[in-house]
Design a protein around this motif. Sequence first.
Motif, PDB file in Angstrom:
ATOM      1  N   THR A  89     -10.516  24.596  54.522  1.00 53.10           N
ATOM      2  CA  THR A  89     -10.098  24.074  55.826  1.00 53.10           C
ATOM      3  C   THR A  89      -9.670  22.616  55.713  1.00 53.10           C
ATOM      4  O   THR A  89      -8.635  22.204  56.255  1.00 53.10           O
ATOM      5  CB  THR A  89     -11.250  24.198  56.842  1.00 53.10           C
ATOM      6  N   MET A  90     -10.473  21.825  54.982  1.00 53.97           N
ATOM      7  CA  MET A  90     -10.149  20.408  54.817  1.00 53.97           C
ATOM      8  C   MET A  90      -8.822  20.229  54.084  1.00 53.97           C
ATOM      9  O   MET A  90      -8.006  19.376  54.455  1.00 53.97           O
ATOM     10  CB  MET A  90     -11.257  19.685  54.052  1.00 53.97           C
ATOM     11  N   LEU A  91      -8.598  21.040  53.066  1.00 49.20           N
ATOM     12  CA  LEU A  91      -7.358  20.933  52.294  1.00 49.20           C
ATOM     13  C   LEU A  91      -6.147  21.241  53.172  1.00 49.20           C
ATOM     14  O   LEU A  91      -5.129  20.538  53.115  1.00 49.20           O
ATOM     15  CB  LEU A  91      -7.412  21.888  51.099  1.00 49.20           C
ATOM     16  N   PHE A  92      -6.256  22.270  53.996  1.00 50.43           N
ATOM     17  CA  PHE A  92      -5.163  22.599  54.915  1.00 50.43           C
ATOM     18  C   PHE A  92      -4.926  21.458  55.904  1.00 50.43           C
ATOM     19  O   PHE A  92      -3.781  21.103  56.205  1.00 50.43           O
ATOM     20  CB  PHE A  92      -5.470  23.896  55.676  1.00 50.43           C
ATOM     21  N   GLU A  93      -6.007  20.864  56.422  1.00 51.33           N
ATOM     22  CA  GLU A  93      -5.875  19.769  57.386  1.00 51.33           C
ATOM     23  C   GLU A  93      -5.217  18.547  56.752  1.00 51.33           C
ATOM     24  O   GLU A  93      -4.354  17.906  57.356  1.00 51.33           O
ATOM     25  CB  GLU A  93      -7.249  19.398  57.948  1.00 51.33           C
ATOM     26  N   VAL A  94      -5.637  18.227  55.521  1.00 51.05           N
ATOM     27  CA  VAL A  94      -5.060  17.077  54.817  1.00 51.05           C
ATOM     28  C   VAL A  94      -3.561  17.271  54.613  1.00 51.05           C
ATOM     29  O   VAL A  94      -2.753  16.373  54.881  1.00 51.05           O
ATOM     30  CB  VAL A  94      -5.766  16.867  53.458  1.00 51.05           C
ATOM     31  N   CYS A  95      -3.181  18.447  54.147  1.00 48.22           N
ATOM     32  CA  CYS A  95      -1.760  18.716  53.889  1.00 48.22           C
ATOM     33  C   CYS A  95      -0.954  18.743  55.189  1.00 48.22           C
ATOM     34  O   CYS A  95       0.181  18.253  55.241  1.00 48.22           O
ATOM     35  CB  CYS A  95      -1.605  20.036  53.138  1.00 48.22           C
ATOM     36  N   GLN A  96      -1.549  19.295  56.230  1.00 46.14           N
ATOM     37  CA  GLN A  96      -0.852  19.356  57.518  1.00 46.14           C
ATOM     38  C   GLN A  96      -0.590  17.958  58.071  1.00 46.14           C
ATOM     39  O   GLN A  96       0.508  17.660  58.552  1.00 46.14           O
ATOM     40  CB  GLN A  96      -1.677  20.165  58.517  1.00 46.14           C
ATOM     41  N   LYS A  97      -1.594  17.083  57.975  1.00 42.71           N
ATOM     42  CA  LYS A  97      -1.442  15.718  58.489  1.00 42.71           C
ATOM     43  C   LYS A  97      -0.416  14.926  57.685  1.00 42.71           C
ATOM     44  O   LYS A  97       0.215  14.012  58.202  1.00 42.71           O
ATOM     45  CB  LYS A  97      -2.798  15.000  58.481  1.00 42.71           C
ATOM     46  N   GLN A  98      -0.274  15.271  56.411  1.00 45.13           N
ATOM     47  CA  GLN A  98       0.683  14.562  55.560  1.00 45.13           C
ATOM     48  C   GLN A  98       2.045  15.252  55.528  1.00 45.13           C
ATOM     49  O   GLN A  98       2.940  14.834  54.799  1.00 45.13           O
ATOM     50  CB  GLN A  98       0.121  14.445  54.140  1.00 45.13           C
ATOM     51  N   GLY A  99       2.188  16.313  56.327  1.00 40.16           N
ATOM     52  CA  GLY A  99       3.465  17.016  56.404  1.00 40.16           C
ATOM     53  C   GLY A  99       3.822  17.756  55.134  1.00 40.16           C
ATOM     54  O   GLY A  99       5.011  17.909  54.809  1.00 40.16           O
ATOM     55  N   LYS A 100       2.810  18.231  54.416  1.00 38.28           N
ATOM     56  CA  LYS A 100       3.055  18.930  53.157  1.00 38.28           C
ATOM     57  C   LYS A 100       2.722  20.414  53.289  1.00 38.28           C
ATOM     58  O   LYS A 100       1.859  20.807  54.073  1.00 38.28           O
ATOM     59  CB  LYS A 100       2.225  18.310  52.034  1.00 38.28           C
ATOM     60  N   LYS A 101       3.410  21.211  52.500  1.00 38.90           N
ATOM     61  CA  LYS A 101       3.193  22.655  52.527  1.00 38.90           C
ATOM     62  C   LYS A 101       2.148  23.041  51.480  1.00 38.90           C
ATOM     63  O   LYS A 101       2.281  22.710  50.304  1.00 38.90           O
ATOM     64  CB  LYS A 101       4.502  23.390  52.244  1.00 38.90           C
ATOM     65  N   LEU A 102       1.123  23.727  51.923  1.00 36.33           N
ATOM     66  CA  LEU A 102       0.048  24.158  51.028  1.00 36.33           C
ATOM     67  C   LEU A 102       0.144  25.654  50.777  1.00 36.33           C
ATOM     68  O   LEU A 102       0.346  26.437  51.701  1.00 36.33           O
ATOM     69  CB  LEU A 102      -1.314  23.827  51.645  1.00 36.33           C
ATOM     70  N   GLU A 103      -0.017  26.017  49.524  1.00 36.65           N
ATOM     71  CA  GLU A 103      -0.010  27.433  49.162  1.00 36.65           C
ATOM     72  C   GLU A 103      -1.124  27.689  48.149  1.00 36.65           C
ATOM     73  O   GLU A 103      -1.245  26.972  47.157  1.00 36.65           O
ATOM     74  CB  GLU A 103       1.339  27.822  48.554  1.00 36.65           C
ATOM     75  N   ILE A 104      -1.954  28.680  48.426  1.00 38.28           N
ATOM     76  CA  ILE A 104      -3.008  29.078  47.494  1.00 38.28           C
ATOM     77  C   ILE A 104      -2.657  30.468  46.963  1.00 38.28           C
ATOM     78  O   ILE A 104      -2.689  31.454  47.702  1.00 38.28           O
ATOM     79  CB  ILE A 104      -4.394  29.091  48.166  1.00 38.28           C
ATOM     80  N   ARG A 105      -2.305  30.507  45.693  1.00 31.95           N
ATOM     81  CA  ARG A 105      -1.914  31.775  45.075  1.00 31.95           C
ATOM     82  C   ARG A 105      -3.103  32.361  44.324  1.00 31.95           C
ATOM     83  O   ARG A 105      -3.815  31.640  43.629  1.00 31.95           O
ATOM     84  CB  ARG A 105      -0.752  31.553  44.106  1.00 31.95           C
ATOM     85  N   GLN A 106      -3.294  33.647  44.482  1.00 33.89           N
ATOM     86  CA  GLN A 106      -4.422  34.300  43.824  1.00 33.89           C
ATOM     87  C   GLN A 106      -3.949  35.449  42.940  1.00 33.89           C
ATOM     88  O   GLN A 106      -3.020  36.177  43.287  1.00 33.89           O
ATOM     89  CB  GLN A 106      -5.421  34.803  44.867  1.00 33.89           C
ATOM     90  N   GLY A 107      -4.585  35.554  41.788  1.00 34.77           N
ATOM     91  CA  GLY A 107      -4.254  36.616  40.851  1.00 34.77           C
ATOM     92  C   GLY A 107      -5.487  37.021  40.062  1.00 34.77           C
ATOM     93  O   GLY A 107      -6.579  36.500  40.279  1.00 34.77           O
ATOM     94  N   LYS A 108      -5.299  37.925  39.134  1.00 37.12           N
ATOM     95  CA  LYS A 108      -6.421  38.399  38.323  1.00 37.12           C
ATOM     96  C   LYS A 108      -6.013  38.474  36.861  1.00 37.12           C
ATOM     97  O   LYS A 108      -4.864  38.743  36.529  1.00 37.12           O
ATOM     98  CB  LYS A 108      -6.881  39.783  38.793  1.00 37.12           C
ATOM     99  N   LYS A 109      -6.986  38.192  36.010  1.00 40.21           N
ATOM    100  CA  LYS A 109      -6.812  38.376  34.580  1.00 40.21           C
ATOM    101  C   LYS A 109      -8.016  39.175  34.108  1.00 40.21           C
ATOM    102  O   LYS A 109      -9.114  38.636  33.956  1.00 40.21           O
ATOM    103  CB  LYS A 109      -6.737  37.029  33.857  1.00 40.21           C
ATOM    104  N   GLY A 110      -7.819  40.459  33.955  1.00 41.52           N
ATOM    105  CA  GLY A 110      -8.951  41.335  33.681  1.00 41.52           C
ATOM    106  C   GLY A 110      -9.832  41.413  34.916  1.00 41.52           C
ATOM    107  O   GLY A 110      -9.367  41.715  36.013  1.00 41.52           O
ATOM    108  N   SER A 111     -11.114  41.096  34.749  1.00 42.20           N
ATOM    109  CA  SER A 111     -12.045  41.117  35.883  1.00 42.20           C
ATOM    110  C   SER A 111     -12.205  39.738  36.526  1.00 42.20           C
ATOM    111  O   SER A 111     -12.995  39.568  37.449  1.00 42.20           O
ATOM    112  CB  SER A 111     -13.417  41.617  35.416  1.00 42.20           C
TER     113      SER A 111
END
Length: 247
Positions: A89-111
């Motif tokens: 939540t804090m990371l999204f708020e920081v990026c929003q206030k600074q006008g930056k686009k935040l993206e969290i990408r998730q993947g898997k490598k084995g388990s």
Amino acid sequence: MYRFLRHNVQSMDDKVREFARAVEEEDDTVAHGGSVKAPKVLADIVESVAAAIYIDVDFDLKRLWVIFRGLLEPIVGPEELQQQPQPITMLFEVCQKQGKKLEIRQGKKGSTNIASVYVDGEFVASCSSEHKEIAKLNAARRSLSQLAQSKPIKCGMIEIDGFDGPFEIEGAKQKLHELCDKKKWPKPIYRKGESGPPHNKKFACTVQIATSDGVYTMEGETRSRVKDAENCAASLMCRALHQYNYL
């Protein structure tokens, strides 16, 4: 209580031991997930014991709390949650206030689950874990730290009401802590660096705070004592916060 549980699942013992070690290594109570997710069996034990006591005290919640509270320590309450805001939540708020686009990408490598944070399309940090949410939380924590290091506050000599006089502010560490508490910001985080031979060590500290507008870091000058090094960093941060109209 876990040691009294009868079972024949070795993997469960391994997971509980791993979780116990991770908790012991934590510097402070972690409000939003640690490095290892708690095995479900531990929650089941707590719930079962609570239910048994609840029935035994004839469904009296006050008596249940008196008996059971000690087993729940340390308890994470509203004050702890204010001191440790949810990292994602804090990371999204920081990026929003600074006008930056935040993206969290998730993947898997084995388990293993991998979470990677990108700000304005640029990679910032990543973390991995067996559990998807833990990977995401830790990636957000690391990103906040990385963003703070890449954007330090710099300020010159200024005079402040109550802070006039020498560059060093007496009791700056306490003043900074009180300010964060008043503003409902997380408590300041100090990191120590050492230099010099064993008989003449020098210390330099950085202090990091998370405001409503972003996460900021200030590095102090070297001192012969850790306490003085922390106060130096806190003095710089107090002056910077005044310059940026936080005080």
